[in-house]
Design a protein around this motif. Structure first.
Motif, PDB file in Angstrom:
ATOM      1  N   ASN A  99       0.889  -1.331   0.068  1.00 52.26           N
ATOM      2  CA  ASN A  99       0.004   0.195  -0.026  1.00 52.26           C
ATOM      3  C   ASN A  99       0.862   1.256   0.042  1.00 52.26           C
ATOM      4  O   ASN A  99       0.410   2.252  -0.656  1.00 52.26           O
ATOM      5  N   ASN A 100       1.781   1.376   0.822  1.00 49.14           N
ATOM      6  CA  ASN A 100       2.831   2.418   0.836  1.00 49.14           C
ATOM      7  C   ASN A 100       3.506   2.538  -0.355  1.00 49.14           C
ATOM      8  O   ASN A 100       3.876   3.772  -0.731  1.00 49.14           O
ATOM      9  N   VAL A 101       4.081   1.414  -0.876  1.00 49.58           N
ATOM     10  CA  VAL A 101       4.687   1.411  -2.191  1.00 49.58           C
ATOM     11  C   VAL A 101       4.068   2.031  -3.375  1.00 49.58           C
ATOM     12  O   VAL A 101       4.316   2.993  -4.019  1.00 49.58           O
ATOM     13  N   ILE A 102       2.454   1.588  -3.482  1.00 48.14           N
ATOM     14  CA  ILE A 102       1.745   2.154  -4.384  1.00 48.14           C
ATOM     15  C   ILE A 102       1.654   3.774  -3.980  1.00 48.14           C
ATOM     16  O   ILE A 102       1.592   4.675  -5.074  1.00 48.14           O
ATOM     17  N   ALA A 103       1.294   4.060  -2.878  1.00 50.08           N
ATOM     18  CA  ALA A 103       1.212   5.602  -2.599  1.00 50.08           C
ATOM     19  C   ALA A 103       2.567   6.460  -2.812  1.00 50.08           C
ATOM     20  O   ALA A 103       2.577   7.414  -3.582  1.00 50.08           O
ATOM     21  N   LEU A 104       3.615   5.990  -2.505  1.00 55.44           N
ATOM     22  CA  LEU A 104       4.938   6.582  -2.789  1.00 55.44           C
ATOM     23  C   LEU A 104       5.195   6.758  -4.159  1.00 55.44           C
ATOM     24  O   LEU A 104       5.651   7.905  -4.649  1.00 55.44           O
ATOM     25  N   ALA A 105       5.059   5.560  -5.090  1.00 52.37           N
ATOM     26  CA  ALA A 105       4.994   5.700  -6.321  1.00 52.37           C
ATOM     27  C   ALA A 105       4.216   6.801  -6.982  1.00 52.37           C
ATOM     28  O   ALA A 105       4.670   7.548  -8.007  1.00 52.37           O
ATOM     29  N   SER A 106       2.968   6.715  -6.760  1.00 49.83           N
ATOM     30  CA  SER A 106       2.012   7.677  -7.196  1.00 49.83           C
ATOM     31  C   SER A 106       2.399   9.111  -6.917  1.00 49.83           C
ATOM     32  O   SER A 106       2.216  10.063  -7.905  1.00 49.83           O
ATOM     33  N   ASP A 107       2.613   9.383  -5.799  1.00 51.80           N
ATOM     34  CA  ASP A 107       2.821  10.812  -5.181  1.00 51.80           C
ATOM     35  C   ASP A 107       4.387  11.133  -6.082  1.00 51.80           C
ATOM     36  O   ASP A 107       4.437  12.454  -6.397  1.00 51.80           O
ATOM     37  N   LEU A 133       6.841  14.761 -10.358  1.00 50.06           N
ATOM     38  CA  LEU A 133       7.511  14.982 -11.262  1.00 50.06           C
ATOM     39  C   LEU A 133       7.049  15.337 -12.665  1.00 50.06           C
ATOM     40  O   LEU A 133       7.522  16.134 -13.360  1.00 50.06           O
ATOM     41  N   LYS A 134       5.913  14.967 -12.704  1.00 44.75           N
ATOM     42  CA  LYS A 134       4.997  15.297 -13.693  1.00 44.75           C
ATOM     43  C   LYS A 134       4.497  16.791 -13.749  1.00 44.75           C
ATOM     44  O   LYS A 134       4.143  17.416 -15.043  1.00 44.75           O
ATOM     45  N   HIS A 142      14.656  -2.198  -7.601  1.00 48.48           N
ATOM     46  CA  HIS A 142      14.721  -3.315  -7.733  1.00 48.48           C
ATOM     47  C   HIS A 142      13.261  -3.897  -7.408  1.00 48.48           C
ATOM     48  O   HIS A 142      12.984  -5.107  -7.554  1.00 48.48           O
ATOM     49  N   HIS A 143      12.323  -3.150  -6.980  1.00 46.86           N
ATOM     50  CA  HIS A 143      11.050  -3.241  -6.729  1.00 46.86           C
ATOM     51  C   HIS A 143      10.231  -3.509  -7.840  1.00 46.86           C
ATOM     52  O   HIS A 143       9.664  -2.254  -8.457  1.00 46.86           O
ATOM     53  N   ILE A 144       9.555  -4.521  -7.800  1.00 47.24           N
ATOM     54  CA  ILE A 144       8.644  -4.864  -9.455  1.00 47.24           C
ATOM     55  C   ILE A 144       7.522  -3.847  -9.458  1.00 47.24           C
ATOM     56  O   ILE A 144       7.057  -3.536 -10.285  1.00 47.24           O
ATOM     57  N   LEU A 145       6.704  -3.861  -8.200  1.00 45.77           N
ATOM     58  CA  LEU A 145       5.420  -3.149  -8.068  1.00 45.77           C
ATOM     59  C   LEU A 145       5.913  -1.681  -8.273  1.00 45.77           C
ATOM     60  O   LEU A 145       5.013  -0.732  -9.012  1.00 45.77           O
ATOM     61  N   PHE A 146       6.840  -1.079  -7.674  1.00 47.07           N
ATOM     62  CA  PHE A 146       7.288   0.315  -7.741  1.00 47.07           C
ATOM     63  C   PHE A 146       7.666   0.550  -9.254  1.00 47.07           C
ATOM     64  O   PHE A 146       7.039   1.797  -9.884  1.00 47.07           O
ATOM     65  N   TYR A 147       8.411  -0.229  -9.978  1.00 44.86           N
ATOM     66  CA  TYR A 147       8.614   0.132 -11.266  1.00 44.86           C
ATOM     67  C   TYR A 147       7.208   0.074 -12.234  1.00 44.86           C
ATOM     68  O   TYR A 147       7.219   0.867 -12.893  1.00 44.86           O
ATOM     69  N   ASN A 148       6.517  -0.848 -12.019  1.00 47.55           N
ATOM     70  CA  ASN A 148       5.470  -1.045 -12.785  1.00 47.55           C
ATOM     71  C   ASN A 148       4.413   0.043 -12.805  1.00 47.55           C
ATOM     72  O   ASN A 148       3.827   0.602 -13.722  1.00 47.55           O
ATOM     73  N   ILE A 149       4.188   0.584 -11.509  1.00 45.09           N
ATOM     74  CA  ILE A 149       3.408   1.727 -11.314  1.00 45.09           C
ATOM     75  C   ILE A 149       3.951   3.252 -12.109  1.00 45.09           C
ATOM     76  O   ILE A 149       3.303   3.802 -12.542  1.00 45.09           O
ATOM     77  N   LEU A 150       5.231   3.330 -11.606  1.00 42.04           N
ATOM     78  CA  LEU A 150       5.866   4.318 -12.456  1.00 42.04           C
ATOM     79  C   LEU A 150       5.852   4.499 -13.842  1.00 42.04           C
ATOM     80  O   LEU A 150       5.743   5.326 -14.658  1.00 42.04           O
ATOM     81  N   CYS A 151       5.947   3.135 -14.586  1.00 41.56           N
ATOM     82  CA  CYS A 151       5.735   2.917 -15.793  1.00 41.56           C
ATOM     83  C   CYS A 151       4.442   3.353 -16.488  1.00 41.56           C
ATOM     84  O   CYS A 151       4.196   4.028 -17.303  1.00 41.56           O
ATOM     85  N   ASN A 152       3.276   2.911 -15.701  1.00 38.63           N
ATOM     86  CA  ASN A 152       1.956   3.233 -16.048  1.00 38.63           C
ATOM     87  C   ASN A 152       1.733   4.716 -15.665  1.00 38.63           C
ATOM     88  O   ASN A 152       0.970   5.292 -16.375  1.00 38.63           O
ATOM     89  N   GLU A 153       2.438   5.349 -14.687  1.00 35.14           N
ATOM     90  CA  GLU A 153       1.837   6.813 -14.414  1.00 35.14           C
ATOM     91  C   GLU A 153       2.728   7.724 -15.363  1.00 35.14           C
ATOM     92  O   GLU A 153       2.199   8.905 -15.653  1.00 35.14           O
TER      93      GLU A 153
END
Length: 369
Positions: free
Chosen positions: A194-202, A207-208, A226-237
């Motif tokens: 949950n915090n990984v999602i929040a951090l990546a989204s924020d 940055l945008k 190295h965190h797969i979830l963090f990486y994929n959220i950033l790619c999507n955002e």
């Protein structure tokens, strides 16, 4: 740098981290974002330092060595250190290394507390006060002063401190006009999803902001993780980012590969399956290979809508799924490191090969890709 093409994916071969750092700087002349995925032990942090060091140059007037990169990596956290008041055990404060450009012109930024708090309140519930002249930070919680916050809270605070400086860069603050690049390497470890999602989204949202008309700059950004979830959220955002998979070849020479994954952030799983298959066939299996295998099983289960990675394990007459699940759990959470690899015992190698080969039969990946 060598270039080779495999179907629609392109591999770039490098023989030093410095060459990759130079390639990134050249590439960022035409691209704003690079998002890089790599497993631990590949050299991500060393790469971020190579990138930063290339931008160091002497000031024409003062002769001082300056730079052009605001970075966040393991060394950033070392800029903060504790004075635990061992003599009196009363006043515990977090000190800042005033020699670092990270804190450049901090004394002139009287609203820094508010800027940090803007981010911090999303993740933590403690308070802080910065002494801008002594370069110290005191913390309090529930009306108790001079507390020592936990390691996790400390990491969150430093990350929010960094985000506040990034905001100053994006807002074209005069004190940070020197920043041309932002390089972020694995910002926060040991967070729940949950915090990984929040951090990546924020982070992506912040940055945008640099793309808007109000704050538009020539700022260039590299993020590695190295965190797969963090990486994929950033790619999507951040859909315009260049998406790369970074790996080190298993050889006696220093050789690295950058793979352009295009619009397929999960492509690196195919590369890691190929790596696991090669290791299994050679018999050179180490305990950290279970970490990689579990990661692939989890993402495959998620893709297919299964509730657990064990749903991707095959149950046969010879082997029991409970045994395999238990093995993956135990060996995945052990204190194993790719820096000091521990070879599996023969019995574990046997089980690993059975799990991997069954998985490759049930889930058809083209490992020749």
């Amino acid at each position: 740098m060598n270039k080779k093409k495999s179907n629609k994916y392109i591999d770039f071969e490098f023989y030093s981290l410095e060459d990759i750092a130079k390639y990134f700087r050249d590439f960022l002349d035409k691209k704003k974002y690079i998002i890089l995925f790599a497993y631990n032990g590949t050299g991500k942090t060393r790469l971020s330092n190579k990138f930063k060091n290339i931008g160091k140059y002497p000031d024409e007037e003062t002769g001082e060595k300056t730079g052009d990169t605001l970075y966040y990596n393991a060394f950033t956290e070392d800029l903060f250190y504790w004075d635990n008041d061992l003599e009196n055990d009363e006043r515990r404060i977090l000190k800042m290394n005033s020699n670092s450009r990270f804190f450049y012109a901090l004394k002139d930024l009287i609203d820094m507390n508010d800027k940090i708090n803007y981010f911090l309140k999303r993740y933590a519930d403690f308070n802080f006060k910065i002494d801008y002249y002594d370069y110290t930070i005191a913390f309090s919680k529930n009306r108790i002063d001079n507390i020592k916050i936990s390691r996790g809270e400390e990491n969150i605070f430093i990350w929010c401190f960094f985000l506040a400086i990034v905001q100053l860069v994006i807002d074209n603050n005069e004190s940070y006009k020197w920043v041309k690049y932002i390089y972020i390497d694995d910002p926060i470890s040991s967070l729940d999803d949950n915090n990984v999602i929040a951090l990546a989204s924020d982070l992506a949202k912040l940055l945008k902001e640099d793309q808007g008309e109000k704050n538009k700059t020539d700022l260039k950004i590299v993020i590695s993780t190295h965190h797969i979830l963090f990486y994929n959220i950033l790619c999507n955002e951040i859909k315009t980012a260049e998406r790369l998979f970074f790996q080190k070849e298993d050889s006696n020479i220093e050789k690295y590969i950058l793979k352009n994954t295009g619009d397929t952030p999960f492509f690196h799983h195919v590369s890691m399956l190929k790596k696991l298959k090669k290791a299994a066939d050679s018999g050179k299996l180490y305990t950290y290979h279970f970490n990689i295998l579990r990661s692939i099983l989890e993402k495959t289960a998620s893709f297919h809508g299964y509730g657990n990675f064990s749903d991707c394990l095959r149950e046969s007459d010879d082997e029991n799924i409970i045994v395999h699940k238990r093995m993956i759990n135990i060996l995945n959470h052990g204190n194993y490191s790719v820096f000091e690899p521990m070879e599996m015992v023969e019995d574990n190698k046997k089980h690993f090969k059975i799990i991997l080969n069954n998985f490759l039969k049930d889930y058809k990946f083209n490992i020749e890709e």
